[in-house]
Write a protein that holds these residues in place. Structure first.
Motif, PDB file in Angstrom:
ATOM      1  N   ARG A 164     -44.591  13.620  19.802  1.00  0.00           N
ATOM      2  CA  ARG A 164     -45.663  12.992  20.569  1.00  0.00           C
ATOM      3  C   ARG A 164     -45.227  11.581  20.964  1.00  0.00           C
ATOM      4  NH1 ARG A 164     -50.082  14.379  18.658  1.00  0.00           N
ATOM      5  NH2 ARG A 164     -51.276  12.763  19.682  1.00  0.00           N
ATOM      6  N   PRO A 165     -45.840  10.998  21.975  1.00  0.00           N
ATOM      7  CA  PRO A 165     -45.405   9.680  22.456  1.00  0.00           C
ATOM      8  C   PRO A 165     -45.543   8.594  21.401  1.00  0.00           C
ATOM      9  CG  PRO A 165     -46.801  10.769  24.078  1.00  0.00           C
ATOM     10  CD  PRO A 165     -46.897  11.585  22.820  1.00  0.00           C
ATOM     11  N   GLY A 166     -44.620   7.640  21.482  1.00  0.00           N
ATOM     12  CA  GLY A 166     -44.723   6.444  20.658  1.00  0.00           C
ATOM     13  C   GLY A 166     -45.480   5.372  21.422  1.00  0.00           C
ATOM     14  N   LYS A 167     -45.137   4.128  21.179  1.00  0.00           N
ATOM     15  CA  LYS A 167     -45.849   3.025  21.824  1.00  0.00           C
ATOM     16  C   LYS A 167     -44.983   2.299  22.852  1.00  0.00           C
ATOM     17  CE  LYS A 167     -48.820   2.274  17.794  1.00  0.00           C
ATOM     18  NZ  LYS A 167     -49.288   1.317  16.759  1.00  0.00           N
ATOM     19  N   THR A 168     -43.897   2.951  23.281  1.00  0.00           N
ATOM     20  CA  THR A 168     -42.990   2.328  24.237  1.00  0.00           C
ATOM     21  C   THR A 168     -43.654   2.150  25.595  1.00  0.00           C
ATOM     22  OG1 THR A 168     -41.123   3.381  23.135  1.00  0.00           O
ATOM     23  CG2 THR A 168     -40.729   2.499  25.331  1.00  0.00           C
ATOM     24  N   LYS A 169     -43.580   0.944  26.143  1.00  0.00           N
ATOM     25  CA  LYS A 169     -44.080   0.670  27.487  1.00  0.00           C
ATOM     26  C   LYS A 169     -42.891   0.447  28.429  1.00  0.00           C
ATOM     27  CE  LYS A 169     -48.426   0.880  26.422  1.00  0.00           C
ATOM     28  NZ  LYS A 169     -49.275   1.984  26.940  1.00  0.00           N
ATOM     29  N   THR A 170     -43.135   0.588  29.709  1.00  0.00           N
ATOM     30  CA  THR A 170     -42.044   0.484  30.678  1.00  0.00           C
ATOM     31  C   THR A 170     -42.073  -0.814  31.467  1.00  0.00           C
ATOM     32  OG1 THR A 170     -43.347   1.564  32.405  1.00  0.00           O
ATOM     33  CG2 THR A 170     -42.057   2.987  30.968  1.00  0.00           C
ATOM     34  N   THR A 171     -43.147  -1.565  31.372  1.00  0.00           N
ATOM     35  CA  THR A 171     -43.284  -2.777  32.185  1.00  0.00           C
ATOM     36  C   THR A 171     -42.341  -3.869  31.708  1.00  0.00           C
ATOM     37  OG1 THR A 171     -45.616  -2.219  32.470  1.00  0.00           O
ATOM     38  CG2 THR A 171     -44.940  -4.445  33.103  1.00  0.00           C
ATOM     39  N   ASN A 172     -41.699  -4.546  32.665  1.00  0.00           N
ATOM     40  CA  ASN A 172     -40.846  -5.712  32.389  1.00  0.00           C
ATOM     41  C   ASN A 172     -39.724  -5.428  31.395  1.00  0.00           C
ATOM     42  OD1 ASN A 172     -42.482  -7.341  34.091  1.00  0.00           O
ATOM     43  ND2 ASN A 172     -43.921  -7.669  32.404  1.00  0.00           N
ATOM     44  N   GLN A 173     -39.141  -4.244  31.475  1.00  0.00           N
ATOM     45  CA  GLN A 173     -37.987  -3.932  30.640  1.00  0.00           C
ATOM     46  C   GLN A 173     -37.108  -2.915  31.358  1.00  0.00           C
ATOM     47  OE1 GLN A 173     -38.951  -0.699  27.394  1.00  0.00           O
ATOM     48  NE2 GLN A 173     -40.563  -2.238  27.291  1.00  0.00           N
ATOM     49  N   PRO A 174     -35.850  -2.782  30.945  1.00  0.00           N
ATOM     50  CA  PRO A 174     -34.961  -1.812  31.602  1.00  0.00           C
ATOM     51  C   PRO A 174     -35.497  -0.387  31.458  1.00  0.00           C
ATOM     52  CG  PRO A 174     -33.702  -3.330  30.218  1.00  0.00           C
ATOM     53  CD  PRO A 174     -35.151  -3.554  29.903  1.00  0.00           C
ATOM     54  N   LEU A 175     -35.191   0.433  32.448  1.00  0.00           N
ATOM     55  CA  LEU A 175     -35.515   1.852  32.326  1.00  0.00           C
ATOM     56  C   LEU A 175     -34.637   2.459  31.241  1.00  0.00           C
ATOM     57  CD1 LEU A 175     -35.898   3.395  35.900  1.00  0.00           C
ATOM     58  CD2 LEU A 175     -37.653   3.101  34.152  1.00  0.00           C
ATOM     59  N   GLY A 222     -19.148   8.351  30.733  1.00  0.00           N
ATOM     60  CA  GLY A 222     -19.018   6.973  31.200  1.00  0.00           C
ATOM     61  C   GLY A 222     -19.350   5.961  30.113  1.00  0.00           C
ATOM     62  N   ASP A 223     -20.185   4.971  30.464  1.00  0.00           N
ATOM     63  CA  ASP A 223     -20.543   3.945  29.480  1.00  0.00           C
ATOM     64  C   ASP A 223     -21.910   4.191  28.860  1.00  0.00           C
ATOM     65  OD1 ASP A 223     -22.106   3.380  31.644  1.00  0.00           O
ATOM     66  OD2 ASP A 223     -21.568   1.258  31.787  1.00  0.00           O
ATOM     67  N   MET A 224     -22.431   5.418  28.998  1.00  0.00           N
ATOM     68  CA  MET A 224     -23.653   5.753  28.278  1.00  0.00           C
ATOM     69  C   MET A 224     -23.362   5.762  26.782  1.00  0.00           C
ATOM     70  SD  MET A 224     -25.252   8.853  30.605  1.00  0.00           S
ATOM     71  CE  MET A 224     -26.776   8.965  29.641  1.00  0.00           C
ATOM     72  N   GLU A 225     -24.329   5.356  25.996  1.00  0.00           N
ATOM     73  CA  GLU A 225     -24.135   5.306  24.544  1.00  0.00           C
ATOM     74  C   GLU A 225     -24.081   6.722  23.966  1.00  0.00           C
ATOM     75  OE1 GLU A 225     -26.423   3.786  20.483  1.00  0.00           O
ATOM     76  OE2 GLU A 225     -27.036   2.987  22.441  1.00  0.00           O
ATOM     77  N   ARG A 226     -23.030   7.012  23.233  1.00  0.00           N
ATOM     78  CA  ARG A 226     -22.852   8.327  22.629  1.00  0.00           C
ATOM     79  C   ARG A 226     -23.472   8.328  21.228  1.00  0.00           C
ATOM     80  NH1 ARG A 226     -18.892  12.139  23.897  1.00  0.00           N
ATOM     81  NH2 ARG A 226     -17.714  10.531  25.032  1.00  0.00           N
ATOM     82  N   CYS A 227     -24.576   9.038  21.049  1.00  0.00           N
ATOM     83  CA  CYS A 227     -25.282   9.053  19.762  1.00  0.00           C
ATOM     84  C   CYS A 227     -24.882  10.239  18.884  1.00  0.00           C
ATOM     85  CB  CYS A 227     -26.791   9.086  19.993  1.00  0.00           C
ATOM     86  SG  CYS A 227     -27.414   7.698  20.963  1.00  0.00           S
ATOM     87  N   GLY A 228     -24.286  11.269  19.476  1.00  0.00           N
ATOM     88  CA  GLY A 228     -23.917  12.448  18.708  1.00  0.00           C
ATOM     89  C   GLY A 228     -25.141  13.241  18.277  1.00  0.00           C
ATOM     90  N   TRP A 229     -24.890  14.208  17.384  1.00  0.00           N
ATOM     91  CA  TRP A 229     -25.990  15.015  16.864  1.00  0.00           C
ATOM     92  C   TRP A 229     -26.827  14.162  15.914  1.00  0.00           C
ATOM     93  CZ3 TRP A 229     -27.992  19.752  17.823  1.00  0.00           C
ATOM     94  CH2 TRP A 229     -28.965  20.212  16.914  1.00  0.00           C
ATOM     95  N   VAL A 230     -28.143  14.202  16.089  1.00  0.00           N
ATOM     96  CA  VAL A 230     -29.035  13.490  15.182  1.00  0.00           C
ATOM     97  C   VAL A 230     -29.994  14.500  14.570  1.00  0.00           C
ATOM     98  CG1 VAL A 230     -28.873  11.281  16.375  1.00  0.00           C
ATOM     99  CG2 VAL A 230     -30.620  12.900  17.072  1.00  0.00           C
ATOM    100  N   HIS A 231     -30.200  14.421  13.262  1.00  0.00           N
ATOM    101  CA  HIS A 231     -31.077  15.369  12.590  1.00  0.00           C
ATOM    102  C   HIS A 231     -32.542  15.145  12.952  1.00  0.00           C
ATOM    103  CE1 HIS A 231     -28.005  17.336  10.248  1.00  0.00           C
ATOM    104  NE2 HIS A 231     -27.531  16.170   9.882  1.00  0.00           N
ATOM    105  N   ASP A 232     -32.884  13.911  13.282  1.00  0.00           N
ATOM    106  CA  ASP A 232     -34.253  13.608  13.688  1.00  0.00           C
ATOM    107  C   ASP A 232     -34.218  12.903  15.038  1.00  0.00           C
ATOM    108  OD1 ASP A 232     -36.900  13.053  13.974  1.00  0.00           O
ATOM    109  OD2 ASP A 232     -37.025  11.606  12.337  1.00  0.00           O
ATOM    110  N   PRO A 233     -34.414  13.635  16.137  1.00  0.00           N
ATOM    111  CA  PRO A 233     -34.348  13.004  17.464  1.00  0.00           C
ATOM    112  C   PRO A 233     -35.588  12.204  17.833  1.00  0.00           C
ATOM    113  CG  PRO A 233     -34.914  15.315  17.699  1.00  0.00           C
ATOM    114  CD  PRO A 233     -34.662  15.087  16.227  1.00  0.00           C
ATOM    115  N   LEU A 234     -36.641  12.289  17.019  1.00  0.00           N
ATOM    116  CA  LEU A 234     -37.917  11.686  17.398  1.00  0.00           C
ATOM    117  C   LEU A 234     -37.806  10.199  17.754  1.00  0.00           C
ATOM    118  CD1 LEU A 234     -40.934  12.234  17.787  1.00  0.00           C
ATOM    119  CD2 LEU A 234     -41.291  11.649  15.371  1.00  0.00           C
ATOM    120  N   PRO A 235     -37.118   9.360  16.968  1.00  0.00           N
ATOM    121  CA  PRO A 235     -37.033   7.941  17.345  1.00  0.00           C
ATOM    122  C   PRO A 235     -36.392   7.724  18.715  1.00  0.00           C
ATOM    123  CG  PRO A 235     -36.362   8.251  15.062  1.00  0.00           C
ATOM    124  CD  PRO A 235     -36.478   9.612  15.662  1.00  0.00           C
ATOM    125  N   TYR A 236     -35.413   8.546  19.060  1.00  0.00           N
ATOM    126  CA  TYR A 236     -34.755   8.426  20.364  1.00  0.00           C
ATOM    127  C   TYR A 236     -35.704   8.849  21.482  1.00  0.00           C
ATOM    128  CZ  TYR A 236     -30.481   8.053  17.607  1.00  0.00           C
ATOM    129  OH  TYR A 236     -29.524   7.648  16.710  1.00  0.00           O
TER     130      TYR A 236
END
Length: 355
Positions: A164-175, A222-236
């Protein structure tokens, strides 16, 4: 009713599927038991570390489970167990499922989790199964014409209470953009085009952050951050605003309020509510053979720029993504449809011609 799930313990969607299916069966009043094959061969095959094992076992959330090394070991561990039906989730466990079914004199059903020449490789197992589930029409088709009447297509559901959604907002920050999945070959090429698009956006001075969660074998990220396999993807998933993915990963991310863009070997663009109108259930594969467009980095750039310049619209699209997930991807629907397969299997097994 007590169901014995036989599956693998591996860093893949099959394990997550079984874990969530068992959890929601338990909530529905059914007693699940998960038997996971685990031996030197599977450790080598799935490249599991001790930490992987500990984390994945913890994720079972108290669901009754055990490990077994072979078919004979399984029979020993279930000889005093009262089970009504066996549900097999991997080709690796099919022979053990058949033996256990005969030993306990109960039916078994199987789920086909991927495209394969099922009838050639596992014909006897499919013949003896009292029910066959395929997670999509292409998977069902790959099972061969002899078994189509026996197969029920049940799309993967996801736990919308957890995702379910967290509290991340999109205003005044990078996409914030993620690609998530487990792909290789042509299917992984979508990540390469996404990485090109992000590079173009950055050259234009557009603030954007990109992460790759999971595996995209053969892709240039490219220069995207490589996170690999994560057991809990929810924070991402709660960190990001937009997801580029397919299948289960796309569903999970949209449930967390990510605007979903369908990408794989081809490009489907933004997932829209109208795709699901009038009972339609689109194949979220991003495959060219399903009519999706060829990959084009500039098309991705255009779609991302649209939301960069229209942040209010982005917030609305994120809420709509969550709504689409709630209405169409909820695991409860998958559980109910799976229970119908169990009921039919039990009826077939106890019918006069099988007595």
């Amino acid at each position: 009713m007590r169901i014995l799930f036989l599956s693998i313990i591996a860093k893949c969607g099959v394990f997550t599927h079984v874990q969530e299916l068992a959890l929601y069966m338990q909530k529905r009043g059914i007693q699940p038991v998960i038997g996971l094959i685990h031996n030197t061969n599977t450790i080598r095959m799935f490249r599991l570390t001790r930490k992987d094992m500990e984390t994945m076992e913890e994720s079972l959330n108290g669901i009754n489970h055990f490990f077994y090394e072979s078919g004979e070991d399984l029979l020993q561990k279930i000889k005093n167990m009262e089970v009504d039906l066996i549900h097999a989730h991997s080709p690796i466990v099919l022979s053990a499922a058949i033996k256990a079914s005969k030993k306990l004199d109960i039916p078994y059903v199987m789920t086909l989790h991927g495209i394969s020449n099922w009838s050639k490789l596992h014909g006897p197992a499919m013949e003896q199964a009292k029910g066959i589930i395929a997670i999509g029409p292409e998977v069902a088709k790959s099972a061969g014409i002899d078994y189509q009447k026996k197969i029920r297509i049940i799309f993967n559901g996801i736990d919308t209470e957890r995702y379910r959604p967290g509290k991340t907002k999109t205003t005044n920050q990078p996409l914030r953009i993620i690609w998530m999945g487990r792909t290789n070959g042509p299917t992984a090429s979508g990540v390469t085009y996404l990485a090109r698009a992000i590079r173009i956006l950055k050259k234009k001075g557009i603030p954007v952050e990109g992460k790759v969660v999971g595996y995209a074998l053969g892709a240039n990220i490219g220069d995207m951050e490589r996170c690999g396999w994560v057991h809990d993807p929810l924070p991402y998933l709660q960190w990001s605003h937009i997801v580029f993915a397919r299948g289960r990963a796309l569903r999970e991310a949209m449930a967390c309020g990510n605007v979903g863009f369908l990408i794989g070997q081809g490009y489907g663009g933004m997932v829209r509510r109208k795709w699901f109108e009038n009972g339609k259930n689109p194949v979220l594969s991003g495959s060219l053979k399903h009519g999706y467009a060829k990959l084009d980095a500039l098309e991705i750039v255009k779609d991302v720029l649209n939301f960069h310049h229209r942040r209010v619209q982005l917030e609305g699209a994120r809420k709509m993504a969550r709504k689409i997930a709630e209405d169409n991807f909820d695991i409860k629907r998958m559980v109910e449809e799976t229970c119908l397969v169990y009921e039919e299997a039990l009826q077939l097994y106890t019918s006069p011609k099988n007595v």
